[in-house]
Scaffold this motif. Structure first.
Motif, PDB file in Angstrom:
ATOM      1  N   GLN A   3       0.777  -1.433   0.050  1.00 22.71           N
ATOM      2  CA  GLN A   3       0.073   0.038  -0.048  1.00 22.71           C
ATOM      3  C   GLN A   3       1.037   1.355  -0.067  1.00 22.71           C
ATOM      4  O   GLN A   3       1.794   1.331   0.720  1.00 22.71           O
ATOM      5  CB  GLN A   3      -1.064   0.202   1.466  1.00 22.71           C
ATOM      6  N   ILE A   4       0.682   1.979  -0.829  1.00 19.22           N
ATOM      7  CA  ILE A   4       1.349   3.495  -0.898  1.00 19.22           C
ATOM      8  C   ILE A   4       0.368   4.519  -0.529  1.00 19.22           C
ATOM      9  O   ILE A   4      -0.809   4.613  -0.717  1.00 19.22           O
ATOM     10  CB  ILE A   4       1.861   3.652  -2.300  1.00 19.22           C
ATOM     11  N   ASP A   5       1.113   5.505   0.420  1.00 18.24           N
ATOM     12  CA  ASP A   5       0.127   6.493   0.879  1.00 18.24           C
ATOM     13  C   ASP A   5      -0.408   7.291  -0.019  1.00 18.24           C
ATOM     14  O   ASP A   5       0.167   7.647  -1.235  1.00 18.24           O
ATOM     15  CB  ASP A   5       1.185   7.237   1.913  1.00 18.24           C
ATOM     16  N   ASP A   6      -1.736   8.014   0.098  1.00 12.62           N
ATOM     17  CA  ASP A   6      -2.255   8.753  -0.698  1.00 12.62           C
ATOM     18  C   ASP A   6      -1.420  10.070  -1.170  1.00 12.62           C
ATOM     19  O   ASP A   6      -1.435  10.389  -2.290  1.00 12.62           O
ATOM     20  CB  ASP A   6      -3.577   9.335  -0.315  1.00 12.62           C
ATOM     21  N   GLN A   7      -0.599  10.645  -0.191  1.00 13.24           N
ATOM     22  CA  GLN A   7       0.000  11.791  -0.265  1.00 13.24           C
ATOM     23  C   GLN A   7       1.422  11.375  -1.228  1.00 13.24           C
ATOM     24  O   GLN A   7       1.720  12.109  -2.073  1.00 13.24           O
ATOM     25  CB  GLN A   7       0.526  12.241   0.845  1.00 13.24           C
ATOM     26  N   ASP A   8       1.734  10.276  -1.253  1.00 11.70           N
ATOM     27  CA  ASP A   8       3.069   9.947  -2.272  1.00 11.70           C
ATOM     28  C   ASP A   8       2.468   9.742  -3.511  1.00 11.70           C
ATOM     29  O   ASP A   8       3.053  10.049  -4.442  1.00 11.70           O
ATOM     30  CB  ASP A   8       3.589   8.530  -1.747  1.00 11.70           C
ATOM     31  N   ILE A   9       1.182   9.233  -3.652  1.00 12.62           N
ATOM     32  CA  ILE A   9       0.592   8.916  -4.901  1.00 12.62           C
ATOM     33  C   ILE A   9       0.169  10.471  -5.671  1.00 12.62           C
ATOM     34  O   ILE A   9       0.569  10.552  -6.760  1.00 12.62           O
ATOM     35  CB  ILE A   9      -0.680   8.101  -4.757  1.00 12.62           C
ATOM     36  N   LEU A  10      -0.273  11.148  -4.668  1.00 19.38           N
ATOM     37  CA  LEU A  10      -0.415  12.455  -5.341  1.00 19.38           C
ATOM     38  C   LEU A  10       0.560  13.234  -5.777  1.00 19.38           C
ATOM     39  O   LEU A  10       0.733  13.979  -6.676  1.00 19.38           O
ATOM     40  CB  LEU A  10      -1.407  13.237  -4.246  1.00 19.38           C
ATOM     41  N   ARG A  11       1.846  12.958  -5.071  1.00 20.14           N
ATOM     42  CA  ARG A  11       3.223  13.797  -5.339  1.00 20.14           C
ATOM     43  C   ARG A  11       3.359  13.257  -6.661  1.00 20.14           C
ATOM     44  O   ARG A  11       3.918  14.240  -7.652  1.00 20.14           O
ATOM     45  CB  ARG A  11       4.270  13.491  -4.418  1.00 20.14           C
ATOM     46  N   LEU A  12       3.320  11.813  -6.986  1.00 15.95           N
ATOM     47  CA  LEU A  12       3.821  11.295  -8.252  1.00 15.95           C
ATOM     48  C   LEU A  12       2.970  11.882  -9.311  1.00 15.95           C
ATOM     49  O   LEU A  12       3.274  12.161 -10.438  1.00 15.95           O
ATOM     50  CB  LEU A  12       3.590   9.746  -8.138  1.00 15.95           C
ATOM     51  N   ILE A  13       1.374  11.929  -9.089  1.00 13.69           N
ATOM     52  CA  ILE A  13       0.633  12.347 -10.133  1.00 13.69           C
ATOM     53  C   ILE A  13       0.794  13.854 -10.608  1.00 13.69           C
ATOM     54  O   ILE A  13       0.442  14.297 -11.566  1.00 13.69           O
ATOM     55  CB  ILE A  13      -0.992  12.212  -9.542  1.00 13.69           C
ATOM     56  N   ARG A  14       1.245  14.547  -9.566  1.00 14.59           N
ATOM     57  CA  ARG A  14       1.414  16.054 -10.033  1.00 14.59           C
ATOM     58  C   ARG A  14       2.492  16.258 -10.538  1.00 14.59           C
ATOM     59  O   ARG A  14       2.548  17.481 -11.153  1.00 14.59           O
ATOM     60  CB  ARG A  14       1.191  16.835  -8.397  1.00 14.59           C
ATOM     61  N   LYS A  15       3.447  15.679 -10.605  1.00 12.31           N
ATOM     62  CA  LYS A  15       4.772  15.629 -11.510  1.00 12.31           C
ATOM     63  C   LYS A  15       4.305  15.211 -12.937  1.00 12.31           C
ATOM     64  O   LYS A  15       4.397  14.260 -13.315  1.00 12.31           O
ATOM     65  CB  LYS A  15       5.820  15.202 -10.733  1.00 12.31           C
ATOM     66  N   PRO A  16       4.663  16.159 -13.980  1.00 14.70           N
ATOM     67  CA  PRO A  16       4.560  15.798 -15.247  1.00 14.70           C
ATOM     68  C   PRO A  16       5.156  14.552 -15.594  1.00 14.70           C
ATOM     69  O   PRO A  16       4.667  13.641 -16.309  1.00 14.70           O
ATOM     70  CB  PRO A  16       4.938  16.642 -16.142  1.00 14.70           C
ATOM     71  N   LYS A  58     -12.635   9.345 -15.345  1.00 17.04           N
ATOM     72  CA  LYS A  58     -13.263  10.310 -14.672  1.00 17.04           C
ATOM     73  C   LYS A  58     -12.137  11.091 -13.776  1.00 17.04           C
ATOM     74  O   LYS A  58     -11.965  12.283 -13.465  1.00 17.04           O
ATOM     75  CB  LYS A  58     -14.528  10.113 -14.327  1.00 17.04           C
ATOM     76  N   ALA A  59     -11.644  10.314 -12.841  1.00 16.53           N
ATOM     77  CA  ALA A  59     -10.737  10.517 -11.794  1.00 16.53           C
ATOM     78  C   ALA A  59      -9.513  11.058 -12.494  1.00 16.53           C
ATOM     79  O   ALA A  59      -8.955  12.239 -12.074  1.00 16.53           O
ATOM     80  CB  ALA A  59     -10.501   9.254 -11.020  1.00 16.53           C
ATOM     81  N   TYR A  60      -9.080  10.426 -13.325  1.00 17.43           N
ATOM     82  CA  TYR A  60      -7.791  10.910 -14.158  1.00 17.43           C
ATOM     83  C   TYR A  60      -8.073  12.397 -14.666  1.00 17.43           C
ATOM     84  O   TYR A  60      -7.394  13.267 -14.640  1.00 17.43           O
ATOM     85  CB  TYR A  60      -7.473   9.990 -15.275  1.00 17.43           C
ATOM     86  N   ARG A  61      -9.225  12.643 -15.278  1.00 15.20           N
ATOM     87  CA  ARG A  61      -9.540  14.014 -15.974  1.00 15.20           C
ATOM     88  C   ARG A  61      -9.750  15.083 -14.670  1.00 15.20           C
ATOM     89  O   ARG A  61      -9.651  16.156 -15.165  1.00 15.20           O
ATOM     90  CB  ARG A  61     -10.912  13.636 -16.885  1.00 15.20           C
ATOM     91  N   HIS A  62     -10.249  14.675 -13.560  1.00 14.03           N
ATOM     92  CA  HIS A  62     -10.413  15.742 -12.732  1.00 14.03           C
ATOM     93  C   HIS A  62      -9.704  15.721 -11.482  1.00 14.03           C
ATOM     94  O   HIS A  62      -9.938  16.076 -10.274  1.00 14.03           O
ATOM     95  CB  HIS A  62     -12.022  15.622 -12.268  1.00 14.03           C
ATOM     96  N   LEU A  63      -8.211  15.010 -11.599  1.00 15.98           N
ATOM     97  CA  LEU A  63      -7.492  15.082 -10.483  1.00 15.98           C
ATOM     98  C   LEU A  63      -7.130  16.413  -9.883  1.00 15.98           C
ATOM     99  O   LEU A  63      -6.837  16.551  -8.803  1.00 15.98           O
ATOM    100  CB  LEU A  63      -6.124  14.248 -10.953  1.00 15.98           C
ATOM    101  N   ASP A  64      -7.076  17.456 -10.833  1.00 11.70           N
ATOM    102  CA  ASP A  64      -6.550  18.700 -10.577  1.00 11.70           C
ATOM    103  C   ASP A  64      -7.639  19.548  -9.490  1.00 11.70           C
ATOM    104  O   ASP A  64      -7.503  20.422  -8.937  1.00 11.70           O
ATOM    105  CB  ASP A  64      -6.608  19.616 -11.768  1.00 11.70           C
ATOM    106  N   LYS A  65      -9.118  18.681  -9.501  1.00 10.90           N
ATOM    107  CA  LYS A  65     -10.045  19.387  -8.760  1.00 10.90           C
ATOM    108  C   LYS A  65     -10.077  18.686  -7.412  1.00 10.90           C
ATOM    109  O   LYS A  65     -10.976  19.047  -6.666  1.00 10.90           O
ATOM    110  CB  LYS A  65     -11.320  19.195  -9.497  1.00 10.90           C
ATOM    111  N   PHE A  66      -9.277  17.344  -7.236  1.00 13.86           N
ATOM    112  CA  PHE A  66      -9.353  16.993  -5.733  1.00 13.86           C
ATOM    113  C   PHE A  66      -8.723  17.780  -4.797  1.00 13.86           C
ATOM    114  O   PHE A  66      -7.607  18.386  -4.899  1.00 13.86           O
ATOM    115  CB  PHE A  66      -8.432  15.601  -6.174  1.00 13.86           C
ATOM    116  N   ARG A  67      -9.702  18.100  -3.686  1.00 11.48           N
ATOM    117  CA  ARG A  67      -9.137  19.425  -2.782  1.00 11.48           C
ATOM    118  C   ARG A  67      -8.614  18.579  -1.677  1.00 11.48           C
ATOM    119  O   ARG A  67      -8.126  19.293  -0.900  1.00 11.48           O
ATOM    120  CB  ARG A  67     -10.443  19.812  -2.590  1.00 11.48           C
TER     121      ARG A  67
END
Length: 182
Positions: A3-16, A58-67
């Protein structure tokens, strides 16, 4: 699987340069659970598979809106529930199903060999769940099968805790009545 922490996943996703890898990890981590949620609501594997895919698109398209005011799973779960409820509503309208016809079709699916794993009790419960309105079925699923707290359910559904408690209570009573009449 680790299991990978949500914050680590988000860091990966936010870097192009690591976005695709991060999203692949997100899917690997949550796809199975999301599929199971959807499958319990729609019963048919192909529909559940399509809806799971639509949920992650849908999640992929709207990840930038995840608050980040909820966990990633809760956010994706909410997308899955909304996609599924919309799908069920469209399906009824598209095929002009009356509620009884739709329920009859799903019940016949439950009776087909190999449609659901489990024993007769599980099949009876699945049929009893079909007698519930979709919102009550969802609330029952979240509370009984997903073991969510009412607070978590409120976050996922956007419904008040009091309304959720009432829906769950009504669902349990209807299921009990349905199982007793069998």
């Amino acid at each position: 699987m680790i299991q990978i922490d949500d914050q680590d996943i988000l860091r990966l996703i936010r870097k192009p340069e690591t976005k695709n890898r991060g999203f692949r990890i997100l899917i690997e981590q949550y796809q199975r659970r999301i599929y199971q949620v959807i499958r319990r609501m729609v019963l048919i594997h192909e529909d559940a598979d399509d809806l799971t895919q639509n949920t992650f698109i849908k999640a992929y398209r709207h990840l930038d809106k995840f608050r980040e005011d909820s966990g990633l799973y809760t956010w994706i779960y909410r997308i899955a529930v909304n996609e599924t409820l919309s799908f069920l509503e469209k399906k009824k309208k598209r095929f002009f199903f009356s509620v009884d016809d739709h329920q009859e079709k799903l019940e016949s699916y439950i009776d087909q060999p190999g449609s659901l794993d489990g024993n007769e009790i599980e099949k009876k419960l699945a049929k009893a769940l079909l007698t519930l309105p979709e919102k009550q079925r969802l609330v029952f699923h979240l509370k009984y099968q997903e073991e969510m707290t009412y607070e978590q359910m409120a976050e996922v559904t956007g419904t008040s805790i009091g309304a959720l408690k009432a829906s769950y209570h009504h669902a349990v009573k209807k299921i009990e009545e349905s199982l007793k009449s069998e």
